[in-house]
Scaffold this motif. Structure first.
Motif, PDB file in Angstrom:
ATOM      1  N   GLU A  98       0.864  -1.180   0.000  1.00  0.00           N
ATOM      2  CA  GLU A  98       0.000   0.000   0.000  1.00  0.00           C
ATOM      3  C   GLU A  98       0.900   1.230   0.000  1.00  0.00           C
ATOM      4  O   GLU A  98       1.856   1.303   0.763  1.00  0.00           O
ATOM      5  N   ILE A  99       0.586   2.176  -0.899  1.00  0.00           N
ATOM      6  CA  ILE A  99       1.365   3.409  -0.985  1.00  0.00           C
ATOM      7  C   ILE A  99       0.422   4.585  -0.777  1.00  0.00           C
ATOM      8  O   ILE A  99      -0.505   4.793  -1.552  1.00  0.00           O
ATOM      9  N   ILE A 100       0.651   5.328   0.291  1.00  0.00           N
ATOM     10  CA  ILE A 100      -0.125   6.531   0.553  1.00  0.00           C
ATOM     11  C   ILE A 100       0.722   7.718   0.109  1.00  0.00           C
ATOM     12  O   ILE A 100       1.867   7.859   0.533  1.00  0.00           O
ATOM     13  N   LEU A 101       0.173   8.531  -0.787  1.00  0.00           N
ATOM     14  CA  LEU A 101       0.902   9.700  -1.288  1.00  0.00           C
ATOM     15  C   LEU A 101       0.261  10.959  -0.746  1.00  0.00           C
ATOM     16  O   LEU A 101      -0.947  11.162  -0.877  1.00  0.00           O
ATOM     17  N   ALA A 102       1.068  11.792  -0.130  1.00  0.00           N
ATOM     18  CA  ALA A 102       0.577  13.054   0.430  1.00  0.00           C
ATOM     19  C   ALA A 102       1.639  14.123   0.223  1.00  0.00           C
ATOM     20  O   ALA A 102       2.828  13.819   0.167  1.00  0.00           O
ATOM     21  N   PRO A 103       1.216  15.378   0.105  1.00  0.00           N
ATOM     22  CA  PRO A 103       2.209  16.455  -0.072  1.00  0.00           C
ATOM     23  C   PRO A 103       2.993  16.713   1.206  1.00  0.00           C
ATOM     24  O   PRO A 103       2.478  16.545   2.308  1.00  0.00           O
ATOM     25  N   LEU A 104       4.228  17.088   1.026  1.00  0.00           N
ATOM     26  CA  LEU A 104       5.095  17.482   2.133  1.00  0.00           C
ATOM     27  C   LEU A 104       5.526  18.911   1.814  1.00  0.00           C
ATOM     28  O   LEU A 104       6.266  19.151   0.861  1.00  0.00           O
ATOM     29  N   TYR A 105       5.018  19.865   2.593  1.00  0.00           N
ATOM     30  CA  TYR A 105       5.225  21.268   2.260  1.00  0.00           C
ATOM     31  C   TYR A 105       6.476  21.837   2.921  1.00  0.00           C
ATOM     32  O   TYR A 105       6.839  21.428   4.024  1.00  0.00           O
ATOM     33  N   PRO A 106       7.115  22.803   2.271  1.00  0.00           N
ATOM     34  CA  PRO A 106       8.325  23.414   2.830  1.00  0.00           C
ATOM     35  C   PRO A 106       8.063  24.051   4.191  1.00  0.00           C
ATOM     36  O   PRO A 106       7.005  24.623   4.420  1.00  0.00           O
ATOM     37  N   ASP A 107       9.030  23.918   5.067  1.00  0.00           N
ATOM     38  CA  ASP A 107       8.954  24.557   6.381  1.00  0.00           C
ATOM     39  C   ASP A 107      10.360  25.007   6.748  1.00  0.00           C
ATOM     40  O   ASP A 107      11.216  24.188   7.074  1.00  0.00           O
ATOM     41  N   SER A 108      10.582  26.301   6.664  1.00  0.00           N
ATOM     42  CA  SER A 108      11.924  26.842   6.882  1.00  0.00           C
ATOM     43  C   SER A 108      12.423  26.628   8.308  1.00  0.00           C
ATOM     44  O   SER A 108      13.611  26.719   8.576  1.00  0.00           O
ATOM     45  N   ARG A 109      11.508  26.306   9.221  1.00  0.00           N
ATOM     46  CA  ARG A 109      11.953  26.061  10.596  1.00  0.00           C
ATOM     47  C   ARG A 109      12.773  24.785  10.676  1.00  0.00           C
ATOM     48  O   ARG A 109      13.612  24.619  11.542  1.00  0.00           O
ATOM     49  N   PHE A 110      12.495  23.859   9.765  1.00  0.00           N
ATOM     50  CA  PHE A 110      13.140  22.563   9.836  1.00  0.00           C
ATOM     51  C   PHE A 110      14.187  22.341   8.748  1.00  0.00           C
ATOM     52  O   PHE A 110      15.172  21.665   8.971  1.00  0.00           O
ATOM     53  N   CYS A 111      13.938  22.869   7.564  1.00  0.00           N
ATOM     54  CA  CYS A 111      14.812  22.542   6.439  1.00  0.00           C
ATOM     55  C   CYS A 111      15.265  23.786   5.693  1.00  0.00           C
ATOM     56  O   CYS A 111      14.458  24.656   5.396  1.00  0.00           O
ATOM     57  N   GLU A 112      16.535  23.826   5.376  1.00  0.00           N
ATOM     58  CA  GLU A 112      17.076  24.939   4.608  1.00  0.00           C
ATOM     59  C   GLU A 112      17.123  24.552   3.134  1.00  0.00           C
ATOM     60  O   GLU A 112      17.384  23.414   2.780  1.00  0.00           O
ATOM     61  N   GLY A 113      16.893  25.525   2.280  1.00  0.00           N
ATOM     62  CA  GLY A 113      17.001  25.295   0.845  1.00  0.00           C
ATOM     63  C   GLY A 113      15.875  24.457   0.261  1.00  0.00           C
ATOM     64  O   GLY A 113      15.980  23.939  -0.837  1.00  0.00           O
ATOM     65  N   TRP A 114      14.795  24.298   0.986  1.00  0.00           N
ATOM     66  CA  TRP A 114      13.652  23.514   0.508  1.00  0.00           C
ATOM     67  C   TRP A 114      12.550  24.481   0.137  1.00  0.00           C
ATOM     68  O   TRP A 114      11.986  25.144   0.977  1.00  0.00           O
ATOM     69  N   GLN A 115      12.253  24.577  -1.168  1.00  0.00           N
ATOM     70  CA  GLN A 115      11.324  25.584  -1.662  1.00  0.00           C
ATOM     71  C   GLN A 115      10.009  24.996  -2.189  1.00  0.00           C
ATOM     72  O   GLN A 115       8.957  25.585  -2.014  1.00  0.00           O
ATOM     73  N   GLU A 116      10.086  23.859  -2.864  1.00  0.00           N
ATOM     74  CA  GLU A 116       8.912  23.305  -3.535  1.00  0.00           C
ATOM     75  C   GLU A 116       8.325  22.126  -2.752  1.00  0.00           C
ATOM     76  O   GLU A 116       9.054  21.411  -2.071  1.00  0.00           O
ATOM     77  N   PRO A 117       7.000  21.922  -2.879  1.00  0.00           N
ATOM     78  CA  PRO A 117       6.396  20.758  -2.211  1.00  0.00           C
ATOM     79  C   PRO A 117       6.995  19.457  -2.738  1.00  0.00           C
ATOM     80  O   PRO A 117       7.365  19.361  -3.909  1.00  0.00           O
ATOM     81  N   LEU A 118       7.083  18.491  -1.877  1.00  0.00           N
ATOM     82  CA  LEU A 118       7.534  17.160  -2.251  1.00  0.00           C
ATOM     83  C   LEU A 118       6.367  16.202  -2.083  1.00  0.00           C
ATOM     84  O   LEU A 118       5.385  16.515  -1.425  1.00  0.00           O
ATOM     85  N   ALA A 119       6.483  15.043  -2.702  1.00  0.00           N
ATOM     86  CA  ALA A 119       5.499  13.988  -2.477  1.00  0.00           C
ATOM     87  C   ALA A 119       6.065  13.062  -1.415  1.00  0.00           C
ATOM     88  O   ALA A 119       7.190  12.584  -1.525  1.00  0.00           O
ATOM     89  N   GLN A 120       5.284  12.850  -0.372  1.00  0.00           N
ATOM     90  CA  GLN A 120       5.686  11.933   0.684  1.00  0.00           C
ATOM     91  C   GLN A 120       4.984  10.602   0.437  1.00  0.00           C
ATOM     92  O   GLN A 120       3.762  10.547   0.346  1.00  0.00           O
ATOM     93  N   LEU A 121       5.757   9.540   0.296  1.00  0.00           N
ATOM     94  CA  LEU A 121       5.205   8.211   0.085  1.00  0.00           C
ATOM     95  C   LEU A 121       5.370   7.417   1.372  1.00  0.00           C
ATOM     96  O   LEU A 121       6.485   7.265   1.877  1.00  0.00           O
ATOM     97  N   ILE A 122       4.250   6.964   1.914  1.00  0.00           N
ATOM     98  CA  ILE A 122       4.279   6.089   3.085  1.00  0.00           C
ATOM     99  C   ILE A 122       3.947   4.694   2.575  1.00  0.00           C
ATOM    100  O   ILE A 122       2.899   4.478   1.964  1.00  0.00           O
ATOM    101  N   LEU A 123       4.859   3.764   2.795  1.00  0.00           N
ATOM    102  CA  LEU A 123       4.726   2.417   2.250  1.00  0.00           C
ATOM    103  C   LEU A 123       4.380   1.438   3.367  1.00  0.00           C
ATOM    104  O   LEU A 123       4.961   1.495   4.450  1.00  0.00           O
TER     105      LEU A 123
END
Length: 202
Positions: A98-123
């Motif tokens: 089973e693969i659940i796909l959900a967006p992972l949005y940028p959060d400058s508090r946690f990650c530097e240099g991350w600008q665009e949404p990513l797809a988070q896959l939970i397997l």
């Protein structure tokens, strides 16, 4: 281990690594930005997908095309987005992954240099739920014998195979199946399997 491909924050790494699931974060192109140890283990175990030059690749071309489309949709989705659910099957047509796909949005508090949404896959594997038979007390008021049978059914075993493997009469197994269905409020074995596949193991 390829865990630290994109995360600059130790806190973010620790939070994602602590999840009880296999997690992969990818760009819309399939480029992996994060993968935890559980996902790498699943990759080696199932052999239905691989990490190819830092990209997520599924061996089945149809699955690859379908999932890449879903990944792009998730990455381009508006801020409110319900997760997509995909299910891979084995050679017998049974649910395998089973693969659940959900967006992972940028959060400058946690990650530097991350600008665009990513797809988070939970397997999550559906035919293997290690620890189900160790739940205490057993869910739904099942007996230990019923829970052992339920675990075997989740792992893909048929009632006849279970009876043979455990040297139990098929009539006994049928009685246990009826008990499982009655206690869980399900009508068919497939419904009970789906129910137990969703049980979270601490």
């Amino acid at each position: 281990m390829t865990q630290s491909l994109w995360l600059e924050s130790t806190l973010s790494q620790a939070l994602l690594a602590a999840l009880p699931y296999a997690v992969i974060a990818v760009e819309g192109t399939g480029q992996i930005r994060y993968i935890n140890d559980k996902a790498e283990e699943l990759c080696r175990e199932l052999k239905c997908f691989k990490i190819d030059n830092g990209r997520l690749a599924f061996y089945d071309p149809y699955v690859q095309a379908k999932l890449m489309l879903r990944i792009r949709e998730v990455c381009e989705a508006p801020p409110i987005h319900s997760p997509n659910l995909e299910c891979l099957t084995d050679e017998l047509g049974r649910p395998k992954l089973e693969i659940i796909l959900a967006p992972l949005y940028p959060d400058s508090r946690f990650c530097e240099g991350w600008q665009e949404p990513l797809a988070q896959l939970i397997l999550r594997t559906l035919l293997k739920n290690p620890g189900l038979d160790r739940l205490t007390p057993p869910p739904y008021g099942l007996t230990k014998a019923e829970l052992r049978l339920a675990t075997a059914l989740v792992e893909g075993m048929t009632p006849a195979e279970y009876a043979e493997a455990h040297h139990v009469r098929e009539n006994t197994v049928r009685t246990q199946v009826r008990g499982i269905l009655s206690k869980t409020g399900t009508r068919r074995i497939t419904e009970a399997v789906a129910l137990f596949s969703s049980v979270a193991i601490p």
